[in-house]
Motif scaffolding. Structure first.
Motif, PDB file in Angstrom:
ATOM      1  N   UNK A  80      27.915 -61.345   6.594  1.00 16.75           N
ATOM      2  CA  UNK A  80      27.089 -60.152   6.554  1.00 16.75           C
ATOM      3  C   UNK A  80      25.817 -60.236   7.375  1.00 16.75           C
ATOM      4  N   UNK A  81      25.468 -61.456   7.845  1.00 21.65           N
ATOM      5  CA  UNK A  81      24.249 -61.605   8.631  1.00 21.65           C
ATOM      6  C   UNK A  81      24.373 -62.779   9.591  1.00 21.65           C
ATOM      7  N   UNK A  82      23.533 -62.757  10.616  1.00 23.07           N
ATOM      8  CA  UNK A  82      23.551 -63.796  11.640  1.00 23.07           C
ATOM      9  C   UNK A  82      22.144 -64.361  11.827  1.00 23.07           C
ATOM     10  N   UNK A  84      19.710 -66.475  14.343  1.00 24.86           N
ATOM     11  CA  UNK A  84      19.591 -66.822  15.759  1.00 24.86           C
ATOM     12  C   UNK A  84      18.686 -68.031  15.928  1.00 24.86           C
ATOM     13  N   UNK A  85      19.210 -69.051  16.617  1.00 28.96           N
ATOM     14  CA  UNK A  85      18.453 -70.274  16.878  1.00 28.96           C
ATOM     15  C   UNK A  85      18.361 -70.473  18.389  1.00 28.96           C
ATOM     16  N   UNK A  86      17.184 -70.837  18.870  1.00 24.26           N
ATOM     17  CA  UNK A  86      16.987 -71.176  20.277  1.00 24.26           C
ATOM     18  C   UNK A  86      16.291 -72.535  20.343  1.00 24.26           C
ATOM     19  N   UNK A  87      16.935 -73.474  21.029  1.00 25.14           N
ATOM     20  CA  UNK A  87      16.407 -74.841  21.139  1.00 25.14           C
ATOM     21  C   UNK A  87      16.059 -75.433  19.770  1.00 25.14           C
ATOM     22  N   UNK A  88      16.890 -75.141  18.786  1.00 22.65           N
ATOM     23  CA  UNK A  88      16.717 -75.723  17.463  1.00 22.65           C
ATOM     24  C   UNK A  88      15.811 -74.955  16.524  1.00 22.65           C
ATOM     25  N   UNK A  89      15.088 -73.970  17.029  1.00 26.42           N
ATOM     26  CA  UNK A  89      14.200 -73.177  16.172  1.00 26.42           C
ATOM     27  C   UNK A  89      14.874 -71.873  15.763  1.00 26.42           C
ATOM     28  N   UNK A  90      14.789 -71.552  14.475  1.00 26.51           N
ATOM     29  CA  UNK A  90      15.354 -70.290  14.000  1.00 26.51           C
ATOM     30  C   UNK A  90      14.360 -69.160  14.265  1.00 26.51           C
ATOM     31  N   UNK A  91      14.811 -68.172  15.033  1.00 27.96           N
ATOM     32  CA  UNK A  91      13.945 -67.045  15.382  1.00 27.96           C
ATOM     33  C   UNK A  91      14.009 -65.924  14.359  1.00 27.96           C
ATOM     34  N   UNK A  92      15.108 -65.847  13.641  1.00 24.91           N
ATOM     35  CA  UNK A  92      15.222 -64.778  12.656  1.00 24.91           C
ATOM     36  C   UNK A  92      16.628 -64.650  12.134  1.00 24.91           C
ATOM     37  N   UNK A  93      16.782 -63.819  11.123  1.00 30.54           N
ATOM     38  CA  UNK A  93      18.083 -63.535  10.524  1.00 30.54           C
ATOM     39  C   UNK A  93      18.268 -62.028  10.514  1.00 30.54           C
ATOM     40  N   UNK A 204      26.584 -66.265   6.147  1.00 29.08           N
ATOM     41  CA  UNK A 204      25.702 -66.184   7.306  1.00 29.08           C
ATOM     42  C   UNK A 204      26.272 -66.995   8.473  1.00 29.08           C
ATOM     43  N   UNK A 205      26.328 -66.371   9.638  1.00 29.66           N
ATOM     44  CA  UNK A 205      26.746 -67.055  10.851  1.00 29.66           C
ATOM     45  C   UNK A 205      25.526 -67.562  11.594  1.00 29.66           C
ATOM     46  N   UNK A 206      25.670 -68.666  12.289  1.00 28.24           N
ATOM     47  CA  UNK A 206      24.586 -69.204  13.094  1.00 28.24           C
ATOM     48  C   UNK A 206      24.912 -69.105  14.564  1.00 28.24           C
ATOM     49  N   UNK A 207      24.036 -68.475  15.326  1.00 23.29           N
ATOM     50  CA  UNK A 207      24.182 -68.392  16.779  1.00 23.29           C
ATOM     51  C   UNK A 207      23.109 -69.274  17.396  1.00 23.29           C
TER      52      UNK A 207
END
Length: 216
Positions: A80-82, A84-93, A204-207
């Motif tokens: 139901x939600x994703x 977003x991670x960039x260079x190991x940091x989570x930017x948001x859900x 939750x999916x992780x991108x």
């Protein structure tokens, strides 16, 4: 309503490739009375490298095909939600939004199962599935297309009124029509692995993106 292939033809439609696109097309065509044959070089059930995420629009199509009513389908994981991670940091859900009548979620379905389910739907609609058959040549004529290949049982050929190429990124059909192999710069590489005991929310999916290979 079509009652059968024309004289001299083996079928109205020959679909090369039994993955989701080819199998769904075969199911639609067969349900409308077209004599339909699906050929694929693999023997099903077979696996494919894929992230396994099926989005809302695809789920709506699967529901319309009649694939979603089984206990096995209902047991697949709902997302139901994703995150977003960039260079190991989570930017948001972000939650998967509600768009029109589409479901506000996706599902994770291993391709080994998903492809077999859609292919079974094509069979139930009346399509003939011939797996374990590799296509090697295509011959076009004004009124038909003849497709030749080989299998464990030996050479084979089929004559059809319409040819559908759904045989993926290495498509033999596309190469035959184009006359050349795909340009090297059009190629991509993918790997896939499954892990046990993964933490985090089940829905939750992780991108995950990294700057040194963006957008890979």
């Amino acid at each position: 309503m079509v009652t059968g292939a024309a004289a001299g033809d083996d079928c109205d439609v020959l679909v090369v490739g039994g993955g989701p696109a080819g199998a769904a097309a075969a199911a639609r065509l067969a349900a409308r009375g077209f004599t339909t044959i699906v050929v694929d070089r693999a023997t099903f059930p077979r696996d494919k490298v894929c992230g396994d995420f099926v989005g809302p629009a695809a789920l709506a199509e699967l529901a319309d095909l009649g694939v979603t009513g089984t206990e096995a389908f209902g047991a697949t994981n709902t997302i139901g939600e994703c995150a977003l991670h960039v260079d190991g940091d989570q930017l948001g859900v972000l939650a998967i939004p509600q768009v029109g009548r589409l479901p506000a979620y996706g599902r994770v379905i291993p391709r080994r199962h998903l492809d077999a389910w859609i292919l079974d739907t094509a069979r139930h609609a009346g399509a003939t599935v011939l797996d374990g058959r590799k296509v090697t040549a295509i011959e076009q004529a004004p009124d038909a297309v003849t497709v030749r290949g080989h299998s464990a049982a030996g050479p084979w050929q089929l004559r059809t009124r319409l040819l559908v190429g759904a045989d993926g990124s290495n498509s033999v059909i596309a190469r035959a029509l184009r006359g050349t192999v795909p340009p090297r710069q059009d190629r991509i590489v993918a790997v896939r692995a499954y892990f046990d005991d993964v933490g985090g929310p089940a829905g939750q999916a992780g991108i995950c993106l990294c700057s040194d290979s963006f957008p890979g």
